[in-house]
Scaffold this motif. Structure first.
Motif, PDB file in Angstrom:
ATOM      1  N   LEU A 235       0.796  -1.257  -0.131  1.00  0.00           N
ATOM      2  CA  LEU A 235      -0.015   0.147   0.094  1.00  0.00           C
ATOM      3  C   LEU A 235       0.826   1.310   0.023  1.00  0.00           C
ATOM      4  O   LEU A 235       0.455   2.216  -0.677  1.00  0.00           O
ATOM      5  N   ASN A 236       1.925   1.269   0.597  1.00  0.00           N
ATOM      6  CA  ASN A 236       2.839   2.211   0.768  1.00  0.00           C
ATOM      7  C   ASN A 236       3.524   2.784  -0.621  1.00  0.00           C
ATOM      8  O   ASN A 236       3.596   3.938  -0.963  1.00  0.00           O
ATOM      9  N   VAL A 237       3.994   1.470  -1.438  1.00  0.00           N
ATOM     10  CA  VAL A 237       4.336   1.614  -2.805  1.00  0.00           C
ATOM     11  C   VAL A 237       3.252   2.061  -3.905  1.00  0.00           C
ATOM     12  O   VAL A 237       3.681   2.970  -4.613  1.00  0.00           O
ATOM     13  N   LEU A 238       2.170   1.679  -3.588  1.00  0.00           N
ATOM     14  CA  LEU A 238       1.145   2.168  -4.536  1.00  0.00           C
ATOM     15  C   LEU A 238       0.741   3.424  -4.284  1.00  0.00           C
ATOM     16  O   LEU A 238       0.293   4.693  -5.207  1.00  0.00           O
ATOM     17  N   ALA A 239       0.786   4.147  -2.858  1.00  0.00           N
ATOM     18  CA  ALA A 239       0.383   5.462  -2.416  1.00  0.00           C
ATOM     19  C   ALA A 239       1.364   6.484  -3.212  1.00  0.00           C
ATOM     20  O   ALA A 239       1.046   7.514  -3.568  1.00  0.00           O
ATOM     21  N   ALA A 240       2.747   5.871  -2.994  1.00  0.00           N
ATOM     22  CA  ALA A 240       4.032   6.832  -3.674  1.00  0.00           C
ATOM     23  C   ALA A 240       4.045   6.731  -4.966  1.00  0.00           C
ATOM     24  O   ALA A 240       4.210   8.053  -5.362  1.00  0.00           O
ATOM     25  N   ASP A 241       3.719   5.613  -5.677  1.00  0.00           N
ATOM     26  CA  ASP A 241       3.791   5.651  -7.029  1.00  0.00           C
ATOM     27  C   ASP A 241       2.651   4.934  -7.752  1.00  0.00           C
ATOM     28  O   ASP A 241       2.545   3.714  -7.976  1.00  0.00           O
TER      29      ASP A 241
END
Length: 103
Positions: A8-14
């Motif tokens: 979720l952190n990766v998807l939110a950042a990129d």
């Protein structure tokens, strides 16, 4: 749990690339569908009105001939005609609203 948070952190950042798309109905489909929905709603409401009139006739005949079952059935017919007319009106207007939103 930490893997889910990491993803979720990766998807939110990129965020992934989502194409710019505006949904719309083709004109060849929109016109006939609106015509069919209008006719269906009109015929359904006409049937509900006729059902209500027939229900009131049953109530009148049942009361005048002292047949309580006939009068009760007429009262139920009037009630269900009102409910049916409301359902047809709400459903047809919702469907037409959704079709008009895509235009």
């Amino acid at each position: 749990m930490s893997q889910i948070l990491s993803v979720l952190n990766v998807l939110a950042a990129d965020p992934p690339i989502v194409p710019d798309y505006t949904p719309a109905l083709p004109a060849d489909v929109k016109e006939p569908v609106q015509l069919i929905l209008a006719w269906t709603a009109g015929l359904g409401l006409a049937g509900a009105v006729l059902g209500g009139l027939l229900g009131w006739a049953l109530v009148a005949v049942g009361h005048n001939t002292e047949r309580a079952a006939l009068a009760a059935r007429g009262k139920q017919g009037v009630l269900w005609s009102l409910i049916g007319a409301g359902g047809i009106g709400v459903t047809s207007s919702l469907v037409l609203t959704f079709y008009n939103m895509t235009a």
